[in-house]
Design a protein around this motif. Structure first.
Motif, PDB file in Angstrom:
ATOM      1  N   GLU A  65       0.835  -1.200   0.000  1.00  0.00           N
ATOM      2  CA  GLU A  65       0.000   0.000   0.000  1.00  0.00           C
ATOM      3  C   GLU A  65       0.860   1.236   0.000  1.00  0.00           C
ATOM      4  O   GLU A  65       1.927   1.276   0.590  1.00  0.00           O
ATOM      5  CB  GLU A  65      -0.905   0.001   1.228  1.00  0.00           C
ATOM      6  CG  GLU A  65      -1.871   1.171   1.278  1.00  0.00           C
ATOM      7  CD  GLU A  65      -2.650   1.186   2.567  1.00  0.00           C
ATOM      8  OE1 GLU A  65      -2.920   0.108   3.104  1.00  0.00           O
ATOM      9  OE2 GLU A  65      -2.986   2.280   3.033  1.00  0.00           O
ATOM     10  N   THR A  66       0.343   2.237  -0.632  1.00  0.00           N
ATOM     11  CA  THR A  66       1.072   3.479  -0.739  1.00  0.00           C
ATOM     12  C   THR A  66       1.376   4.084   0.618  1.00  0.00           C
ATOM     13  O   THR A  66       0.689   3.843   1.602  1.00  0.00           O
ATOM     14  CB  THR A  66       0.253   4.483  -1.569  1.00  0.00           C
ATOM     15  OG1 THR A  66       1.020   5.656  -1.739  1.00  0.00           O
ATOM     16  CG2 THR A  66      -1.065   4.827  -0.872  1.00  0.00           C
ATOM     17  N   GLN A  67       2.418   4.849   0.640  1.00  0.00           N
ATOM     18  CA  GLN A  67       2.790   5.598   1.829  1.00  0.00           C
ATOM     19  C   GLN A  67       2.199   7.010   1.727  1.00  0.00           C
ATOM     20  O   GLN A  67       2.113   7.581   0.656  1.00  0.00           O
ATOM     21  CB  GLN A  67       4.313   5.670   1.948  1.00  0.00           C
ATOM     22  CG  GLN A  67       4.948   4.300   2.145  1.00  0.00           C
ATOM     23  CD  GLN A  67       6.459   4.349   2.195  1.00  0.00           C
ATOM     24  OE1 GLN A  67       7.057   5.412   2.329  1.00  0.00           O
ATOM     25  NE2 GLN A  67       7.079   3.191   2.092  1.00  0.00           N
ATOM     26  N   TYR A  68       1.821   7.547   2.882  1.00  0.00           N
ATOM     27  CA  TYR A  68       1.255   8.888   2.957  1.00  0.00           C
ATOM     28  C   TYR A  68       2.289   9.809   3.582  1.00  0.00           C
ATOM     29  O   TYR A  68       2.817   9.512   4.653  1.00  0.00           O
ATOM     30  CB  TYR A  68      -0.027   8.877   3.787  1.00  0.00           C
ATOM     31  CG  TYR A  68      -1.110   8.023   3.181  1.00  0.00           C
ATOM     32  CD1 TYR A  68      -1.197   6.663   3.469  1.00  0.00           C
ATOM     33  CD2 TYR A  68      -2.046   8.563   2.314  1.00  0.00           C
ATOM     34  CE1 TYR A  68      -2.184   5.874   2.902  1.00  0.00           C
ATOM     35  CE2 TYR A  68      -3.037   7.780   1.743  1.00  0.00           C
ATOM     36  CZ  TYR A  68      -3.093   6.436   2.040  1.00  0.00           C
ATOM     37  OH  TYR A  68      -4.067   5.645   1.481  1.00  0.00           O
ATOM     38  N   PHE A  69       2.544  10.904   2.906  1.00  0.00           N
ATOM     39  CA  PHE A  69       3.632  11.780   3.307  1.00  0.00           C
ATOM     40  C   PHE A  69       3.136  13.033   4.033  1.00  0.00           C
ATOM     41  O   PHE A  69       2.056  13.563   3.743  1.00  0.00           O
ATOM     42  CB  PHE A  69       4.433  12.231   2.086  1.00  0.00           C
ATOM     43  CG  PHE A  69       5.341  11.170   1.544  1.00  0.00           C
ATOM     44  CD1 PHE A  69       4.864  10.196   0.678  1.00  0.00           C
ATOM     45  CD2 PHE A  69       6.676  11.131   1.918  1.00  0.00           C
ATOM     46  CE1 PHE A  69       5.698   9.205   0.186  1.00  0.00           C
ATOM     47  CE2 PHE A  69       7.526  10.146   1.420  1.00  0.00           C
ATOM     48  CZ  PHE A  69       7.042   9.192   0.556  1.00  0.00           C
ATOM     49  N   GLY A  70       3.973  13.504   4.950  1.00  0.00           N
ATOM     50  CA  GLY A  70       3.763  14.808   5.550  1.00  0.00           C
ATOM     51  C   GLY A  70       4.288  15.900   4.632  1.00  0.00           C
ATOM     52  O   GLY A  70       4.848  15.617   3.573  1.00  0.00           O
ATOM     53  N   PRO A  71       4.126  17.173   5.026  1.00  0.00           N
ATOM     54  CA  PRO A  71       4.495  18.289   4.157  1.00  0.00           C
ATOM     55  C   PRO A  71       5.992  18.557   4.084  1.00  0.00           C
ATOM     56  O   PRO A  71       6.446  19.292   3.225  1.00  0.00           O
ATOM     57  CB  PRO A  71       3.782  19.479   4.790  1.00  0.00           C
ATOM     58  CG  PRO A  71       3.679  19.109   6.227  1.00  0.00           C
ATOM     59  CD  PRO A  71       3.484  17.629   6.256  1.00  0.00           C
TER      60      PRO A  71
END
Lengths: 113, 114
Positions: free
Chosen positions: B101-107
């Motif tokens: 599953e894709t990774q979710y990034f911070g800003p």
């Protein structure tokens, strides 16, 4: 030595035309590929992915093509819109590691109105 | 929506200082990651954590350490900052490793070490 390469640092396209972003890889053990889009001052966001058992995956205006024999993948955006202007990263995952993303250096896309 | 937040957008530190970069995710994700992004090099994995108090080195762990005392929080520590650690630091999280599953990034945190 970079295992995932994006040889074009930038690309400029007219609005409404096709944008083609390219990515090459060297490791034949990679079995899953992803594209991320990054706007300035934001983190990358997932765009589209493809498994090595496929040669094409489509999601709306975005299509990713995979040519395993050439170790090459490309992202097509049709039609391109000014809001697509961003940096696009190609990433790969090896079959021995389901978490470790290997990223390319990115291509900056500018879609001109 | 998954939300990954990073404590600072910009940091300026001096050589030799100890630097803490904090990351928090609100989706109960098991896995958290720290990357650095440099021009021409893309994103490179520094450290990864797959559970509380568990960590694994990435591709460029030298000069860094991490801490994960709570599931939602993953800290990156520069014990003695150096100028070659000037970079953009990105935190990410993901739920399930097995599904790729894709990774979710911070800003991101842009760190300048003088």
């Amino acid at each position: 030595d970079q295992q995932v390469k994006q040889n074009s640092p930038s690309l400029s396209v007219q609005e409404g035309r096709i944008s083609i972003l390219n990515c090459d890889y060297t490791n034949s053990m990679f079995d899953y590929f992803l594209w991320y889009k990054k706007y300035p001052a934001e983190g990358p966001t997932f765009l589209i992915s493809i498994s090595s058992i496929k040669d094409k995956n489509e999601d709306g205006r975005f299509t990713v093509f995979l040519n395993k024999s050439a170790k090459h993948l490309s992202l097509h955006i049709v039609p391109s819109q000014p809001g697509d202007s961003a940096v696009y990263f190609c990433a790969a995952i090896g079959e021995d590691s389901s978490y470790k993303l290997i990223f390319g250096s990115g291509t900056r896309l500018l879609v001109r109105p | 929506d998954v939300k990954v937040t990073q404590s600072s957008r910009y940091l300026v530190k001096r050589t030799g200082e100890k630097v803490f970069l904090e990351c928090v995710q609100d989706m109960d994700h098991e896995n958290m990651f720290w990357y650095r992004q440099d021009p021409g090099l893309g994103l490179r994995l520094i450290y990864f954590s797959y559970d509380v108090k568990m960590k694994e080195k990435g591709d460029i762990p030298e000069g860094y350490s991490v801490s994960r005392e709570k599931k939602e929080r993953f800290s990156l520590i520069l014990e003695s900052a150096s100028t070659n650690q000037t970079s953009m630091y990105l935190c990410a999280s993901s739920f399930d490793l097995a599904s790729k599953e894709t990774q979710y990034f911070g800003p991101g945190t842009r760190l300048l070490v003088l």
